[in-house]
Design a protein around this motif. Structure first.
Motif, PDB file in Angstrom:
ATOM      1  N   SER A   1       0.665  -1.403  -0.034  1.00 21.52           N
ATOM      2  CA  SER A   1      -0.109   0.127   0.347  1.00 21.52           C
ATOM      3  C   SER A   1       0.966   1.081  -0.144  1.00 21.52           C
ATOM      4  O   SER A   1       0.783   2.278   0.011  1.00 21.52           O
ATOM      5  N   ALA A   2       2.123   0.939  -0.065  1.00 18.95           N
ATOM      6  CA  ALA A   2       2.885   2.149   0.445  1.00 18.95           C
ATOM      7  C   ALA A   2       3.746   2.191  -0.346  1.00 18.95           C
ATOM      8  O   ALA A   2       4.672   3.512  -0.646  1.00 18.95           O
ATOM      9  N   GLU A   3       3.390   1.605  -1.163  1.00 24.28           N
ATOM     10  CA  GLU A   3       4.330   1.521  -2.411  1.00 24.28           C
ATOM     11  C   GLU A   3       4.174   2.613  -4.287  1.00 24.28           C
ATOM     12  O   GLU A   3       3.333   3.079  -3.707  1.00 24.28           O
ATOM     13  N   ALA A   4       5.352   2.838  -4.852  1.00 24.39           N
ATOM     14  CA  ALA A   4       4.918   4.228  -5.361  1.00 24.39           C
ATOM     15  C   ALA A   4       3.959   3.262  -6.280  1.00 24.39           C
ATOM     16  O   ALA A   4       4.008   2.545  -6.521  1.00 24.39           O
ATOM     17  N   PRO A   5       3.509   4.951  -7.229  1.00 26.99           N
ATOM     18  CA  PRO A   5       2.189   4.348  -8.087  1.00 26.99           C
ATOM     19  C   PRO A   5       3.251   3.860  -9.398  1.00 26.99           C
ATOM     20  O   PRO A   5       3.856   3.542  -9.369  1.00 26.99           O
ATOM     21  N   ARG A   6       2.106   3.198 -10.115  1.00 25.24           N
ATOM     22  CA  ARG A   6       2.569   2.547 -11.631  1.00 25.24           C
ATOM     23  C   ARG A   6       2.491   2.883 -12.990  1.00 25.24           C
ATOM     24  O   ARG A   6       1.434   2.953 -13.253  1.00 25.24           O
ATOM     25  N   HIS A   7       3.614   3.581 -13.296  1.00 19.18           N
ATOM     26  CA  HIS A   7       3.753   4.579 -14.894  1.00 19.18           C
ATOM     27  C   HIS A   7       3.145   3.013 -15.193  1.00 19.18           C
ATOM     28  O   HIS A   7       3.787   2.558 -16.511  1.00 19.18           O
TER      29      HIS A   7
END
Length: 661
Positions: free
Chosen positions: A139-145
């Motif tokens: 839940s704290a990971e960076a967004p996926r592009h």
């Protein structure tokens, strides 16, 4: 057979045979309800007369591969964190040594021809993802592009942020000195405490970047590794594959097969003379995958040459592979619910090695000595030896399943309304009946029911139901035209075939009660079940499981949505509506249980919830059952407790809507 008897379903994995033919090794696996997982170990059997003996005692040891000199076995076992890692054990048995320490585990591996090196495929996560940083959860990971046309896969999840790369590592010796846990001690503040050593050698990466790889085969000189790159397409799905050869010394790579050849690959092998053999099918401009016609091909200076006929031989069964033996190749041909083992010579001549009422799931050979993993009507998995043309079963894993009670199905062919022969089976309880009847419909659609022991059928028969199941048009194993007949014509001849087979089976056996019938199916079978109950109201109830139910949203949610619906139902609004269960859900009056898995990325959960909601809105009796933590493979490889709970729900539904008494 009852639900808890899934514990007796012992499968046998792809075997390996020593270069001199003196022994074979293989892995067994079965569901364990108490452990709530699949469990299994490695076995060894001396050939030709020996009895199998258990070689390892891990929880789930699998995928054994013999070193070239047959002195060691590399296999996959979970490490301390539960990640699958390559381990090595002496071929005679002993304590295994861990060979790899991949962060997310190993997906595939291969021995080098000299036995000094093990190459493996492992996914490499972006920094901070999938537990690669201590204390950082998902839940704290960076967004996926995401910029490509696909981003996830059933049973895995996101793809682009953990590509699979090739590594090589020195193969450990199983008799080497073990490692010891460093003890705590008082040290100066500036002294770095020793780390626990897990593996003896450091792995070296041969690939990097965003491109994934699948398949791993050494060339005969050991200088290169053959693999299939997988690049996420930016705009349009392309099922064509390339084959590249990656230099083991890290000096680079070269292309062996271009995507311009128009082939989609499922397996490859290298013959003793260095010839590269492929299991592949033509995909036109890149997505024509319906009834693909997988065949055996040889590479001739980079140009593929097909050896098997696309209409007569089908090598596309799940798990099919190639065994190169001398100047010929052993492959698995599926036909009419069977999977036979055949030998294909380089001139295209074909001879059967192992056939009859069985399904071959894996094989290995040296000269005229062949070992094969098979499933039969009375057993989920056995190891068979073919020696000088004579077949003999070496194991007896099916004995427990047989003791639980098995109903052997009766084969039947029914002439359909348009004169087309529909092939299938009928399984009935003991006694004179009359028995209520359940029509089962398989997934795929280019798949098939077969002759192997099938728990889905057996549990229903044990509960008192006659079960009718067939391979309608659209199925595999009856020629390519049979499989392609429903391309952009779903819900037409396939619908007619399953109904005609049901009526023919009832007419042929007065123990089957045609006034008490139900229908159920999963995946494509869920699609056709939903289609059936929208066009035929004879059924007392239906179970629609993990279904392909709404082609419009499937395109943007399924891991195969970028091409599956386009090819099977078309892309125009009219074509989609003409073949969509959601478009005709308003016609459904049959009580319906909708079952699905929470993490199903093949037929996503929204397919089930939208269908269920439509049934409820219009007042049709409906219930929804969702399994947490499971994906599209629940009925085959899901948690054993969930599989038992699923059977309980199925039987409860039929008791309420199609009682036996």
């Amino acid at each position: 057979m009852r639900a808890h008897d899934i514990e007796t379903l012992v499968s046998v994995g792809r075997p390996e045979i020593a270069a001199d033919g003196s022994f074979a090794v293989f892995a067994s696996s079965r569901p364990d309800i108490a452990a709530n997982r699949a469990v299994g170990q490695l076995w060894r059997v001396e050939l030709p007369e020996g009895a199998p003996r258990r070689l390892t005692r891990g929880i789930a040891d699998g995928s054994p591969k013999l070193s070239p000199d047959a002195s060691r076995i590399a296999f996959v076992r979970g490490d301390a964190k539960g990640k699958p890692q390559v381990h090595v054990v002496a071929a005679g048995g002993g304590e295994p040594v861990q060979a790899t320490d991949a962060v997310l585990g190993v997906e595939d591996f291969a021995w080098s021809p000299d036995g000094a090196t093990i190459a493996y495929l492992a996914r490499v996560p972006e920094t901070g993802r999938y537990g690669s940083v201590e204390g950082l959860d998902a839940s704290a990971e960076a967004p996926r592009h995401i910029t490509g046309v696909r981003w996830h896969a059933n049973g895995l999840g996101y793809l682009g942020d953990r590509p699979a790369h090739i590594f090589v590592i020195a193969a450990p010796q199983p008799d080497s000195e073990p490692f010891y846990e460093p003890a705590a001690a008082v040290r100066p503040d500036d002294e770095t405490p020793p780390k626990k050593i897990v593996v003896a050698a450091e792995a070296r990466s041969l690939t990097d970047g965003a491109t994934s790889h699948s398949g791993l085969v050494f060339t005969k000189d050991g200088r290169e590794l053959l693999t299939v790159p997988d690049e996420i397409e930016p705009d349009r799905r392309d099922l064509r594959n390339r084959v590249i050869a990656v230099a083991v010394d890290g000096s680079g790579e070269r292309e062996v097969l271009s995507a311009d050849a128009g082939l989609s690959l499922s397996a490859l092998d290298v013959a003793d003379d260095g010839t590269i053999a492929l299991l592949a099918n033509e995909v036109g401009e890149g997505v024509d995958f319906v009834a693909p016609g997988v065949g055996l091909w040889l590479l001739d200076e980079g140009s593929p040459v097909r050896l098997t006929d696309v209409d007569d031989i089908d090598l596309g069964e799940m798990g099919s592979h190639i065994t190169a033996v001398g100047d010929a190749f052993l492959v698995q041909d599926r036909t009419r619910g069977r999977v036979r083992l055949i030998r294909v010579a380089r001139d295209g001549a074909i001879s059967e090695i192992l056939g009859g009422d069985l399904e071959v799931n894996g094989h290995a050979a040296v000269g005229d000595r062949v070992v094969a993993a098979v499933a039969r009507p009375d057993s989920f998995g056995e190891l068979v030896l073919v020696d000088d043309g004579v077949a003999r079963t070496l194991t007896s894993f099916g004995a427990r399943a047989a003791a639980s009670g098995i109903a052997l199905p009766r084969e039947l062919t029914v002439t359909g309304r348009d004169g087309y022969p529909v092939h299938g089976w009928v399984a009935t309880p003991e006694g004179d009946g009359p028995f209520p009847v359940i029509l089962q419909i398989h997934g795929g659609p280019f798949a098939s029911y077969g002759v192997h022991l099938f728990d889905e059928t057996q549990v229903l028969v044990d509960a008192g139901y006659a079960v009718v199941y067939s391979n309608p048009r659209g199925s595999a194993g009856y020629g390519r035209a049979h499989g392609r007949s429903i391309r952009q014509q779903m819900g037409t001849v396939d619908f007619a075939d399953v109904i005609d087979f049901l009526e023919g089976a009832i007419a042929a056996d007065d123990r089957l009660d045609g006034d008490r019938v139900g229908v159920q199916g999963g995946s494509y079978g869920g699609y056709l079940t939903a289609w059936v109950i929208a066009h035929d109201d004879r059924f007392a109830g239906a179970i629609v499981e993990r279904g392909f139910l709404e082609p419009v949203s499937f395109q943007g949610t399924s891991d195969i949505g970028s091409f599956f619906g386009d090819e099977y139902v078309g892309i125009s609004a009219d074509d989609i509506a003409r073949q969509s269960p959601m478009a005709v859900v308003g016609q459904v009056t049959t009580p319906t249980l909708v079952m699905h898995s929470e993490l199903d990325f093949r037929c996503p959960l929204e397919q089930a919830t939208r269908y269920y909601s439509a049934l409820k809105r219009q007042g049709t009796e409906a219930e929804l059952l969702v399994f947490p933590g499971e994906n599209h493979e629940l009925t085959r490889s899901g948690q054993p407790r969930h599989r038992v709970e699923r059977f309980a729900a199925v039987l409860d539904w039929w008791r309420r809507h199609l009682p036996v008494d």
